[in-house]
Design a protein around this motif. Structure first.
Motif, short mmCIF file in Angstrom:
data_model
loop_
_atom_site.label_atom_id
_atom_site.label_comp_id
_atom_site.label_asym_id
_atom_site.label_seq_id
_atom_site.Cartn_x
_atom_site.Cartn_y
_atom_site.Cartn_z
N GLN A 1 0.83 -1.21 0.00
CA GLN A 1 0.00 0.00 0.00
C GLN A 1 0.86 1.26 0.00
N TYR B 1 1.11 4.00 -3.13
CA TYR B 1 0.79 5.42 -2.91
C TYR B 1 1.98 6.30 -3.29
N ASN C 1 -4.35 7.94 -3.52
CA ASN C 1 -5.14 7.49 -2.37
C ASN C 1 -6.20 6.47 -2.80
N LEU D 1 -6.03 2.71 -1.18
CA LEU D 1 -7.10 2.25 -0.30
C LEU D 1 -7.73 0.95 -0.79
N ARG D 2 -7.46 0.59 -2.03
CA ARG D 2 -8.02 -0.63 -2.62
C ARG D 2 -6.92 -1.65 -2.91
#
Length: 453
Positions: free
Chosen positions: A207, A211, A225, A229-230
């Protein structure tokens, strides 16, 4: 090599739609504690030793501890069976469906695919120089049911609430007979979710990498983002393709289109991505599939990537992520960055290795798939379809690509696929009398090779 040929993709999409509208819900959830307990007791000797130790015995202890009163209380707390009751019944079904021979051939075929995909990332053969996984010891068990949720998985983290040491993977019952492209989604569930949750810190590390890469290269914090977030669903798509090859990419596109036709009447990839949806928008997943295939290590990966991108382009109608509009070129660039980062980032949780180093799709995989495709289209005898070096992922990839190309009728490809996978499952040492966690663990370390690499 296998060139992309999507001439019969529409027929495969219709097959998905038909399966999605099938009303078969599978075996009913047991409604009474003592009846369930008796059936579970009868199943004691039907699982191989590895699964008796790590699944059956701890689950029976949990059932004992739960008691009839606890069973009824659990149902009252979770009447829709989406939390602990859902997990409880799915574990029970996984044991009982194996014991009671529900859809025997398809169940064993399903189990073989899941075992192979899991083995592909976690066996000693593939994880050379990397510590064993933290959370899960053995491949997930499989079951059929809950068609309203589609393919899904309970990870080993979740299943640990009932003290078992593996996950559970589900397919809708209709997919035991049709809906071939659903089988191409198994890489997402098993080589994706179950793998990502097997190593502590892996998901969080990915993650952060995703990002940072998007923020640095596109200077687009909103998009960075959105993807970050996925990460669970996003990375699962990538891992499925690393393990199953380009078939997983075109399978994903066709599968989503078929489902969307069943549920909305429109057989296209959705261009909207609601803020509360943990999945990226369908259209982004199509572009992500194309860019992941571009990173695979077989000769015509670029040709496949372009074909997948062109197929996804057909459904582009204006991308809206939450309240943010996104132009298609930025969408494609972001997908390329995400695919590259997830595949190639060196991860501390994997002791400095990248996911793409552990598993990738190469020329020899394509050759095996081509050979299986030839046999699937020419012969109905299962033993004639056996190809040296093949694994379950190759068989699924062959059935999917042969059907999409129109080389073999979908129903024939499906039945020959499951029959072949069943024979492979019968020979899988993890399902024999020995305590073999992963078939890939049974790999000799040779002092000398007759062929130069």
């Amino acid at each position: 090599m296998n060139h992309p040929d999507f001439r019969h993709l529409l027929a495969c999409m219709d097959d998905v739609t038909s399966a999605a509208m099938d009303e078969n819900t599978g075996p009913a959830d047991p409604a009474e504690y003592h009846s369930l307990y008796g059936r579970l007791q009868d199943a004691a000797d039907t699982l191989p030793p590895l699964y008796r130790v790590h699944v059956y015995e701890p689950f029976m202890l949990a059932v004992d501890k739960l008691s009839e009163a606890g069973f009824n209380s659990m149902l009252n707390r979770d009447p829709r069976k989406e939390r602990e009751a859902g997990l409880f019944f799915d574990i029970a079904h996984a044991i009982l469906q194996n014991s009671e021979a529900y859809e025997r051939e398809a169940t064993d075929a399903f189990q073989e695919v899941v075992s192979d995909l899991y083995d592909g990332f976690l066996s000693e053969e593939d994880r050379k120089g990397i510590k064993p996984p933290d959370e899960s010891l053995i491949a997930p068990l499989v079951k059929w049911g809950r068609p309203q949720f589609g393919p899904y998985t309970w990870t080993a983290e979740a299943a640990a609430h009932f003290d078992i040491k593996t996950g559970i993977v589900n397919l809708p019952p209709a997919n035991a007979r049709h809906g071939l492209l659903a089988w191409s989604a198994l890489g997402h569930e098993t080589a994706g979710h179950d793998i990502l949750h097997a190593d502590k810190g892996l998901l969080a590390e990915l993650q952060h990498h995703v990002y940072d890469a998007l923020a640095d290269e596109l200077s687009h914090s909103t998009l960075a983002n959105y993807w970050a977030l996925r990460i669970d669903e996003t990375a699962s798509d990538v891992l499925g393709i690393l393990n199953t090859g380009p078939a997983a990419g075109i399978g994903l596109i066709g599968y989503f289109r078929g489902l969307n036709k069943a549920y909305t009447g429109v057989p296209t990839l959705r261009n909207t991505g609601p803020q509360n949806d943990p999945h990226p928008a369908d259209i982004l997943r199509g572009y992500l599939a194309a860019e992941t295939v571009r990173l695979l290590q077989f000769d015509n990966a670029a040709e496949w990537a372009e074909a997948l991108q062109e197929e996804t382009d057909k459904d582009h109608s204006g991308i809206l992520l939450g309240r943010t509009s996104l132009d298609v070129e930025t969408a494609k660039k972001s997908a390329a960055i995400v695919a590259r980062t997830i595949t190639n980032a060196r991860l501390n949780s994997l002791e400095g290795h990248a996911l793409g180093q552990i598993q990738n799709w190469q020329n020899h995989d394509e050759k095996i798939v081509r050979d299986i495709r030839t046999h699937l289209s020419e012969s109905q005898a299962v033993h004639d379809c056996v190809v040296s070096g093949m694994y379950a992922a190759h068989v699924v990839a062959a059935a999917v690509t042969a059907s999409i190309a129109g080389e073999v009728p979908i129903s024939d490809a499906f039945s020959r696929m499951t029959a072949l996978l069943k024979t492979m499952h019968d020979a899988n040492p993890s399902w024999g009398p020995l305590y073999v966690r992963h078939r890939g663990d049974l790999s000799p370390h040779r002092a000398y090779s007759r062929t130069a690499s």
